[in-house]
Design an enzyme around this catalytic site. Structure first.
Site, PDB file in Angstrom:
ATOM      1  N   SER A  30     -41.200 -31.674   8.574  1.00 57.81           N
ATOM      2  CA  SER A  30     -41.655 -32.875   7.884  1.00 57.81           C
ATOM      3  C   SER A  30     -40.662 -33.162   6.769  1.00 57.81           C
ATOM      4  O   SER A  30     -39.914 -32.278   6.344  1.00 57.81           O
ATOM      5  CB  SER A  30     -43.068 -32.684   7.327  1.00 57.81           C
ATOM      6  OG  SER A  30     -43.166 -31.504   6.538  1.00 57.81           O
ATOM      7  N   GLU A  32     -39.660 -35.196   2.943  1.00 60.62           N
ATOM      8  CA  GLU A  32     -40.147 -35.749   1.682  1.00 60.62           C
ATOM      9  C   GLU A  32     -39.145 -36.780   1.160  1.00 60.62           C
ATOM     10  O   GLU A  32     -37.946 -36.510   1.094  1.00 60.62           O
ATOM     11  CB  GLU A  32     -40.311 -34.635   0.644  1.00 60.62           C
ATOM     12  CG  GLU A  32     -40.815 -35.121  -0.710  1.00 60.62           C
ATOM     13  CD  GLU A  32     -40.994 -33.981  -1.679  1.00 60.62           C
ATOM     14  OE1 GLU A  32     -42.040 -33.291  -1.589  1.00 60.62           O
ATOM     15  OE2 GLU A  32     -40.101 -33.755  -2.527  1.00 60.62           O
ATOM     16  N   ASP A 124     -47.073 -33.675 -13.533  1.00 57.40           N
ATOM     17  CA  ASP A 124     -46.425 -33.350 -14.804  1.00 57.40           C
ATOM     18  C   ASP A 124     -47.080 -34.109 -15.945  1.00 57.40           C
ATOM     19  O   ASP A 124     -47.691 -35.158 -15.737  1.00 57.40           O
ATOM     20  CB  ASP A 124     -44.940 -33.728 -14.743  1.00 57.40           C
ATOM     21  CG  ASP A 124     -44.195 -32.966 -13.657  1.00 57.40           C
ATOM     22  OD1 ASP A 124     -44.521 -31.775 -13.465  1.00 57.40           O
ATOM     23  OD2 ASP A 124     -43.321 -33.563 -13.008  1.00 57.40           O
ATOM     24  N   HIS A 283     -41.180 -28.152   5.332  1.00 62.82           N
ATOM     25  CA  HIS A 283     -41.168 -29.449   4.665  1.00 62.82           C
ATOM     26  C   HIS A 283     -39.845 -29.586   3.919  1.00 62.82           C
ATOM     27  O   HIS A 283     -39.580 -28.840   2.965  1.00 62.82           O
ATOM     28  CB  HIS A 283     -42.347 -29.546   3.696  1.00 62.82           C
ATOM     29  CG  HIS A 283     -42.611 -30.925   3.190  1.00 62.82           C
ATOM     30  ND1 HIS A 283     -42.882 -31.993   4.012  1.00 62.82           N
ATOM     31  CD2 HIS A 283     -42.658 -31.412   1.920  1.00 62.82           C
ATOM     32  CE1 HIS A 283     -43.095 -33.082   3.284  1.00 62.82           C
ATOM     33  NE2 HIS A 283     -42.951 -32.760   2.014  1.00 62.82           N
TER      34      HIS A 283
END
Length: 310
Positions: A30, A32, A124, A283
């Site tokens: 996958s 990102e 964050d 990923h």
């Protein structure tokens, strides 16, 4: 002469990896992506999406900026991808510095748009804030966010895991307990922070099994497209840069081709090693750079539908 020798040795390593791919099945991968901040970055993102989409990744995710600074960009990017591609999409969603109502509203908008997979993160602290103190009545932790998403709709939910321990955690055991809370709250799987030491990954997976965690845990893979950038980013998120990685990239500042070859070998070697221990889903952070990611996927055996070697 030394440069030519190094290039030959690296090419031999690539050839070895290509030969080994026939003995090891292609993993489920996958990708990102990062939401763009400028028109030029948007063009690069869409070039990357269109280049990688034919590889039929298991799913793709779109991140948030610190403190939710790219929330609108994430939402618009995911919706455009939904309209213009057939990719299985996952949207990052954070709760730090945001009210529960705003988070829930955004989750409902994703569901209404046909997005069924959320990567649920605390996130964050907002810019200028020392910590991720929740808004009054907001979700304090990612586990709370997961439980909230479960109340809204039947989302597929991914959460974060940290092989080297989250920088804000009290310790490795407390960090593992937090991962268990997120999974117990209804998360489908965990995706790890990237890590360059494969032994650290394996020790973490052993600890997860010993703690009774049976949900899938997908290793995050960070190709080193820019060594200096990775060093700075890793310092912020508590990721160790091994000495061997520093040595590999020494003297490559003016040689982008050599950097890409090294980065490809490092990423593929790590994935192949983890596959040997039974892991088969990964990923990959693209940083919206298609060439390096495509090369890594190719070495792992990923091909566009109908494409075969000549």
């Amino acid at each position: 002469m030394a440069g030519a020798l190094n290039r030959w040795l690296l090419q031999e390593r690539v050839n070895d990896l290509l030969l080994r791919k026939f003995d090891t099945p292609a993993p489920a991968i996958s990708f990102e992506f990062v939401p763009p901040r400028t028109n030029m970055m948007e063009q690069r993102l869409w070039h990357c999406i269109r280049r990688l989409a034919p590889l039929s990744p298991h799913f793709v995710s779109v991140t948030y900026g610190a403190g939710g600074t790219t929330q609108a960009g994430t939402f618009s990017t995911v919706l455009r991808m939904k309209q213009e591609t057939d990719l299985a999409l996952a949207a990052h969603l954070t709760c730090a510095g945001t009210t529960r109502r705003d988070v829930d509203d955004l989750a409902r908008r994703y569901w209404a748009a046909g997005i069924r997979h959320i990567v649920a993160l605390r996130g964050d602290p907002p810019t200028g804030s020392a910590n991720a103190t929740p808004q009054p009545g907001g979700y304090a932790y990612a586990s709370d966010l997961v439980a909230g998403l479960r109340r809204i709709a039947d989302f597929e939910i991914s959460v974060a895991a940290y092989p080297e321990t989250h920088p804000a955690a009290l310790g490795p055991d407390a960090d593992l307990d937090n991962l268990k809370r997120k999974l117990d709250a209804g998360a489908t799987r965990a995706i790890t922070q990237y890590c360059f030491d494969t032994k650290t990954y394996l020790r973490f997976f052993d600890r997860c099994l010993a703690a009774g965690i049976t949900a899938p845990i997908i290793p995050g893979i960070m190709p080193v497209s820019n060594y200096g950038q990775i060093v700075r980013f890793s310092a912020l998120c508590g990721v160790t840069i091994p000495d061997w990685l520093t040595e590999l990239f020494e003297g490559t500042v003016e040689n982008p081709e050599l950097r890409r070859i090294i980065a490809s070998i490092v990423a593929v070697e790590q994935i192949r090693t983890l596959q040997a221990y039974g892991l088969n889903a990964f990923h990959i952070s693209t940083l919206n750079r298609s060439d390096l990611t495509y090369a890594i996927a190719h070495l792992l055996g990923a091909r566009p539908a109908g494409q075969h070697a000549a």
